[in-house]
Design a protein around this motif. Structure first.
Motif, PDB file in Angstrom:
ATOM      1  N   CYS A   1       5.056  -9.886 -12.453  1.00  0.00           N
ATOM      2  CA  CYS A   1       5.417  -9.606 -11.207  1.00  0.00           C
ATOM      3  C   CYS A   1       3.650 -10.051 -10.522  1.00  0.00           C
ATOM      4  N   ALA A   2       3.314  -9.671 -10.281  1.00  0.00           N
ATOM      5  CA  ALA A   2       1.585  -9.926  -9.489  1.00  0.00           C
ATOM      6  C   ALA A   2       1.516 -11.161 -10.200  1.00  0.00           C
ATOM      7  N   GLN A   3       1.826 -11.507 -11.217  1.00  0.00           N
ATOM      8  CA  GLN A   3       1.258 -12.809 -11.517  1.00  0.00           C
ATOM      9  C   GLN A   3       1.694 -13.990 -10.748  1.00  0.00           C
ATOM     10  N   GLN A   4       2.754 -13.476 -10.161  1.00  0.00           N
ATOM     11  CA  GLN A   4       4.157 -14.309 -10.380  1.00  0.00           C
ATOM     12  C   GLN A   4       3.897 -14.813  -8.193  1.00  0.00           C
ATOM     13  N   ALA A   5       3.467 -13.652  -7.669  1.00  0.00           N
ATOM     14  CA  ALA A   5       3.237 -13.053  -5.968  1.00  0.00           C
ATOM     15  C   ALA A   5       1.602 -12.561  -6.105  1.00  0.00           C
ATOM     16  N   VAL A   6       0.935 -13.044  -5.674  1.00  0.00           N
ATOM     17  CA  VAL A   6      -0.002 -12.735  -5.590  1.00  0.00           C
ATOM     18  C   VAL A   6      -0.829 -11.788  -4.519  1.00  0.00           C
ATOM     19  N   PRO A   7      -0.674 -10.848  -3.929  1.00  0.00           N
ATOM     20  CA  PRO A   7      -1.075 -10.150  -2.540  1.00  0.00           C
ATOM     21  C   PRO A   7      -2.302 -10.036  -2.173  1.00  0.00           C
ATOM     22  N   GLN A   8      -2.943 -10.252  -0.561  1.00  0.00           N
ATOM     23  CA  GLN A   8      -4.772 -10.882  -0.557  1.00  0.00           C
ATOM     24  C   GLN A   8      -4.822  -9.510   0.504  1.00  0.00           C
ATOM     25  N   GLY A   9      -6.665  -9.018   0.392  1.00  0.00           N
ATOM     26  CA  GLY A   9      -6.742  -7.895   0.993  1.00  0.00           C
ATOM     27  C   GLY A   9      -6.053  -6.725   0.597  1.00  0.00           C
ATOM     28  N   ALA A  10      -6.159  -6.150   1.530  1.00  0.00           N
ATOM     29  CA  ALA A  10      -5.760  -4.582   1.605  1.00  0.00           C
ATOM     30  C   ALA A  10      -4.599  -4.807   0.247  1.00  0.00           C
ATOM     31  N   ASP A  11      -3.530  -5.269   1.130  1.00  0.00           N
ATOM     32  CA  ASP A  11      -2.617  -5.504  -0.213  1.00  0.00           C
ATOM     33  C   ASP A  11      -2.767  -5.443  -1.256  1.00  0.00           C
ATOM     34  N   LEU A  12      -3.252  -6.407  -1.532  1.00  0.00           N
ATOM     35  CA  LEU A  12      -3.865  -6.483  -3.184  1.00  0.00           C
ATOM     36  C   LEU A  12      -4.800  -5.914  -3.925  1.00  0.00           C
ATOM     37  N   GLN A  13      -6.046  -4.830  -2.972  1.00  0.00           N
ATOM     38  CA  GLN A  13      -6.623  -3.849  -3.397  1.00  0.00           C
ATOM     39  C   GLN A  13      -5.893  -2.399  -3.232  1.00  0.00           C
ATOM     40  N   ALA A  14      -4.935  -2.041  -3.137  1.00  0.00           N
ATOM     41  CA  ALA A  14      -3.401  -1.171  -3.019  1.00  0.00           C
ATOM     42  C   ALA A  14      -2.959  -1.767  -4.300  1.00  0.00           C
ATOM     43  N   LEU A  15      -2.928  -2.781  -4.623  1.00  0.00           N
ATOM     44  CA  LEU A  15      -1.533  -2.953  -5.707  1.00  0.00           C
ATOM     45  C   LEU A  15      -2.440  -2.985  -7.339  1.00  0.00           C
ATOM     46  N   LYS A  16      -4.021  -3.282  -7.162  1.00  0.00           N
ATOM     47  CA  LYS A  16      -4.615  -2.616  -7.967  1.00  0.00           C
ATOM     48  C   LYS A  16      -4.967  -1.501  -8.383  1.00  0.00           C
ATOM     49  N   THR A  17      -5.603  -0.336  -6.894  1.00  0.00           N
ATOM     50  CA  THR A  17      -4.832   1.113  -7.386  1.00  0.00           C
ATOM     51  C   THR A  17      -4.259   1.872  -7.605  1.00  0.00           C
ATOM     52  N   SER A  18      -2.470   0.504  -7.455  1.00  0.00           N
ATOM     53  CA  SER A  18      -1.887   1.305  -8.049  1.00  0.00           C
ATOM     54  C   SER A  18      -1.841   1.275  -9.561  1.00  0.00           C
ATOM     55  N   MET A  19      -2.093   0.496  -9.818  1.00  0.00           N
ATOM     56  CA  MET A  19      -1.294  -0.310 -11.431  1.00  0.00           C
ATOM     57  C   MET A  19      -2.524   0.509 -11.594  1.00  0.00           C
ATOM     58  N   GLU A  20      -3.612   0.767 -11.993  1.00  0.00           N
ATOM     59  CA  GLU A  20      -5.053   1.404 -12.462  1.00  0.00           C
ATOM     60  C   GLU A  20      -4.388   2.804 -12.545  1.00  0.00           C
ATOM     61  N   THR A  21      -3.499   3.368 -11.170  1.00  0.00           N
ATOM     62  CA  THR A  21      -3.621   4.538 -11.377  1.00  0.00           C
ATOM     63  C   THR A  21      -1.985   4.519 -12.454  1.00  0.00           C
ATOM     64  N   MET A  22      -1.772   4.043 -12.280  1.00  0.00           N
ATOM     65  CA  MET A  22      -0.377   3.848 -13.191  1.00  0.00           C
ATOM     66  C   MET A  22      -1.172   3.937 -14.811  1.00  0.00           C
ATOM     67  N   VAL A  23      -1.545   2.931 -15.094  1.00  0.00           N
ATOM     68  CA  VAL A  23      -2.608   3.562 -16.242  1.00  0.00           C
ATOM     69  C   VAL A  23      -2.887   4.520 -17.091  1.00  0.00           C
ATOM     70  N   ALA A  24      -3.830   5.412 -15.989  1.00  0.00           N
ATOM     71  CA  ALA A  24      -4.571   6.640 -15.721  1.00  0.00           C
ATOM     72  C   ALA A  24      -3.449   7.234 -16.257  1.00  0.00           C
ATOM     73  N   ILE A  25      -2.345   7.223 -15.929  1.00  0.00           N
ATOM     74  CA  ILE A  25      -1.229   8.790 -15.855  1.00  0.00           C
ATOM     75  C   ILE A  25      -1.025   8.338 -17.568  1.00  0.00           C
ATOM     76  N   LEU A  26      -0.933   6.903 -18.228  1.00  0.00           N
ATOM     77  CA  LEU A  26       0.162   7.196 -19.068  1.00  0.00           C
ATOM     78  C   LEU A  26      -1.260   7.319 -20.339  1.00  0.00           C
ATOM     79  N   LYS A  27      -2.219   6.766 -20.022  1.00  0.00           N
ATOM     80  CA  LYS A  27      -3.373   7.069 -20.797  1.00  0.00           C
ATOM     81  C   LYS A  27      -3.463   8.669 -21.327  1.00  0.00           C
ATOM     82  N   ALA A  28      -3.296   9.995 -19.955  1.00  0.00           N
ATOM     83  CA  ALA A  28      -3.459  11.646 -19.950  1.00  0.00           C
ATOM     84  C   ALA A  28      -2.565  11.834 -20.383  1.00  0.00           C
ATOM     85  N   SER A  29      -1.041  10.988 -20.606  1.00  0.00           N
ATOM     86  CA  SER A  29       0.167  11.278 -20.897  1.00  0.00           C
ATOM     87  C   SER A  29       0.473  11.480 -23.145  1.00  0.00           C
TER      88      SER A  29
END
Length: 152
Positions: free
Chosen positions: A124-152
């Motif tokens: 989805c993000a490759q189709q529609a890339v937000p900018q600024g703070a929204d992009l950073q929040a999305l990156k943090t969200s995705m990185e956190t999801m990956v971290a959660i999955l790695k820890a599971s």
């Protein structure tokens, strides 16, 4: 396989340019359905509440971006600026999103995240890339999801 998955995600994480083609409302309503599903799933998990909050903050920012920058203007354009028609079209979009969420719930009845979810969000993000703070929040969200999955 996991390395490839994380590399694919890494390609998004470094992405900072807007998508080349204008995203379609059809694609974005599917992305909003994914976000709705993930938010509901996160409410049902036993993940750390601060991690859940980070993920949901990014998902919320991205959902708002999709709605305010793509869906609402697209529906207005499609209805030639007629707000009443655009509202009726939004109702159809919302009904479709509910159907997609129901499909996700059938496919993923477990109260947890899967890497498939992160990859779908990345698509989805490759189709529609937000900018600024929204992009950073999305990156943090995705990185956190990956971290959660790695820890599971």
């Amino acid at each position: 396989m996991k390395t490839v998955t994380y590399l694919a995600l890494g390609a998004f994480i470094t992405l900072s340019q807007p998508a080349m083609a204008e995203p379609s409302i059809n694609d974005m309503q599917g992305c909003q359905a994914l976000i709705d599903f993930l938010n509901t799933k996160l409410d049902q998990t036993s993940y750390d509440s601060s991690d859940v909050a980070k993920v949901q903050d990014g998902l919320g920012a991205y959902n708002s971006y999709i709605q305010n920058e793509i869906v609402t203007p697209g529906l207005l354009k499609f209805s030639n600026g007629d707000q009443s028609k655009a509202s009726k079209l939004q109702e159809q979009v919302d009904a479709y999103k509910s159907q997609v969420v129901a499909g996700y719930n059938k496919r993923y009845p477990q109260n947890r995240l899967f890497m498939d979810h992160v990859l779908a969000l990345d698509k989805c993000a490759q189709q529609a890339v937000p900018q600024g703070a929204d992009l950073q929040a999305l990156k943090t969200s995705m990185e956190t999801m990956v971290a959660i999955l790695k820890a599971s």
